[in-house]
Design an enzyme around this catalytic site. Structure first.
Site, PDB file in Angstrom:
ATOM      1  N   LYS A  42      -5.976   7.484  46.843  1.00 57.15           N
ATOM      2  CA  LYS A  42      -5.724   7.156  45.391  1.00 57.15           C
ATOM      3  C   LYS A  42      -6.650   5.850  45.052  1.00 57.15           C
ATOM      4  O   LYS A  42      -6.488   5.283  44.199  1.00 57.15           O
ATOM      5  CB  LYS A  42      -4.074   6.693  45.222  1.00 57.15           C
ATOM      6  CG  LYS A  42      -3.036   7.687  45.538  1.00 57.15           C
ATOM      7  CD  LYS A  42      -3.402   8.870  44.991  1.00 57.15           C
ATOM      8  CE  LYS A  42      -3.159   8.892  43.392  1.00 57.15           C
ATOM      9  NZ  LYS A  42      -3.582  10.363  42.653  1.00 57.15           N
ATOM     10  N   THR A  83     -10.784  12.470  44.185  1.00 55.69           N
ATOM     11  CA  THR A  83     -10.715  13.761  43.340  1.00 55.69           C
ATOM     12  C   THR A  83     -12.044  13.547  42.234  1.00 55.69           C
ATOM     13  O   THR A  83     -12.709  14.427  41.857  1.00 55.69           O
ATOM     14  CB  THR A  83      -9.486  14.171  42.510  1.00 55.69           C
ATOM     15  OG1 THR A  83      -8.610  14.156  43.540  1.00 55.69           O
ATOM     16  CG2 THR A  83      -9.818  15.613  42.021  1.00 55.69           C
ATOM     17  N   HIS A 138      -9.158  10.950  54.203  1.00 54.91           N
ATOM     18  CA  HIS A 138      -8.849   9.516  53.912  1.00 54.91           C
ATOM     19  C   HIS A 138      -8.812   8.796  55.548  1.00 54.91           C
ATOM     20  O   HIS A 138      -8.235   7.698  55.414  1.00 54.91           O
ATOM     21  CB  HIS A 138      -7.563   9.563  53.449  1.00 54.91           C
ATOM     22  CG  HIS A 138      -7.195  10.120  51.980  1.00 54.91           C
ATOM     23  ND1 HIS A 138      -7.993   9.891  51.109  1.00 54.91           N
ATOM     24  CD2 HIS A 138      -6.488  11.113  51.458  1.00 54.91           C
ATOM     25  CE1 HIS A 138      -7.787  10.292  49.936  1.00 54.91           C
ATOM     26  NE2 HIS A 138      -6.509  11.229  50.173  1.00 54.91           N
ATOM     27  N   SER A 143      -0.972   2.762  42.285  1.00 59.88           N
ATOM     28  CA  SER A 143      -1.230   4.329  42.145  1.00 59.88           C
ATOM     29  C   SER A 143      -0.741   5.091  43.773  1.00 59.88           C
ATOM     30  O   SER A 143      -0.087   6.259  43.103  1.00 59.88           O
ATOM     31  CB  SER A 143      -2.848   4.726  42.078  1.00 59.88           C
ATOM     32  OG  SER A 143      -3.146   5.959  41.866  1.00 59.88           O
TER      33      SER A 143
END
Length: 309
Positions: free
Chosen positions: A61, A65, A122, A152
């Protein structure tokens, strides 16, 4: 990728959704990872990228993306339709992700692709397969200020029904501070890539800089990738990767993931994309406690984070 392949990915998630549960965390070299990832970690560690592959690394987060979409558009000269050829999870596979069959793992997707590939992870620096460093792959790391990242992640853990239940906000703040969340400590994550950035040729970006001046940061990524695109193409990429445009893009907003996996009625995958949203959640006492803990954990590094613009 063919239309059949695109459909098969979404279909596979739907078929597996009945077996989706909130998977427990298992430590791998001290880092809590979901059990499917932990069980498959030897294969992940052995992954050997091509030297032309690009790794996009983030703590969850932190703008993952967003960066994936920017890079895909840069590599395809801003062609919006071409960048809708498949869901983002297929265009830019998630290296370590493993789910119940028939959902393909990140490794399975990567093994079907020819280099150069855009690869997402990640994993903290120490868990990234050494092939990325041995083969001198380019790596883009994106970091987000801790408080906004926490907020988030809290909302994401509520809607992502594969990760442990976050519980109430008050407790989640302390879980995050202790690193008792998937992929571990935010503090260690951002520091790990920061101290290695020069030696490893890592492009270290900040989410807040991307929000403040997206064109400047898109151009930084372009130069890092040894590309030269026209001003018009850059302008188009900045527009196409705005929060509003990406939230509407079904190939980027994770609407292709069914509700039993990502319940976006709880919280949208792309929720706000703001800097400073933490002020709507932290109490003054929580903020002061968090700041004190932050100073202790970050005292040996000077990473220029901004919690507001």
């Amino acid at each position: 990728m063919s239309e059949d392949q695109e459909l098969s990915y979404s279909d596979a998630i739907k078929k597996a959704s009945s077996s989706i549960t909130r998977f427990p965390l298992i430590p791998v070299k001290g880092i809590p990872l979901m059990n499917h990832i932990a069980y498959n970690f030897d294969a992940i560690w052995d992954f050997c990228p091509d030297s032309s592959d690009l790794l996009i690394a983030t703590y969850p987060k932190a703008g993952t993306t967003w960066t994936q979409e920017i890079v895909d558009l840069l590599l395809h000269n801003g062609d919006a339709e071409l960048c809708k050829r498949a869901p983002i999870a297929v265009r830019s596979p998630f290296l370590e992700i493993c789910s119940p069959p028939p959902i393909p793992s990140g490794l399975e997707l990567l093994n079907k692709m020819d280099p150069p590939r855009i690869i997402k992870t990640h994993l903290p620096f120490q868990l990234v397969p050494i092939g990325f460093w041995d083969n001198k792959c380019k790596v883009i790391y994106v970091a987000r200020n801790a408080k906004d990242n926490l907020v988030s992640y809290f909302h994401f853990d509520q809607m992502n029904l594969t990760q442990p239940d976050p519980g109430p906000w008050e407790g989640y703040v302390h879980k995050f501070m202790r690193g008792e969340v998937p992929w571990g400590s935010w503090y260690d994550h951002v520091k790990g890539y920061w101290v290695e950035q020069e030696q490893r040729n890592i492009l270290y970006l900040f989410y807040e800089d991307m929000k403040e001046n997206p064109r400047r940061e898109v151009e930084r990524i372009m130069r890092y990738l040894d590309l030269s695109l026209s001003d018009d193409v850059i302008s188009r990429i900045v527009e196409l990767t705005s929060f509003e445009k990406m939230k509407e893009n079904p190939m980027a907003n994770y609407s292709f993931v069914p509700k039993p996996v990502f319940d976006q009625s709880i919280s949208a995958f792309m929720r706000k994309g703001e800097v400073g949203d933490w002020k709507n959640f932290f109490t003054p006492q929580q903020s002061a406690e968090f700041d004190e803990d932050y100073k202790k954990k970050m005292k040996h590094v000077r990473i220029p984070f901004r919690a507001q613009l």
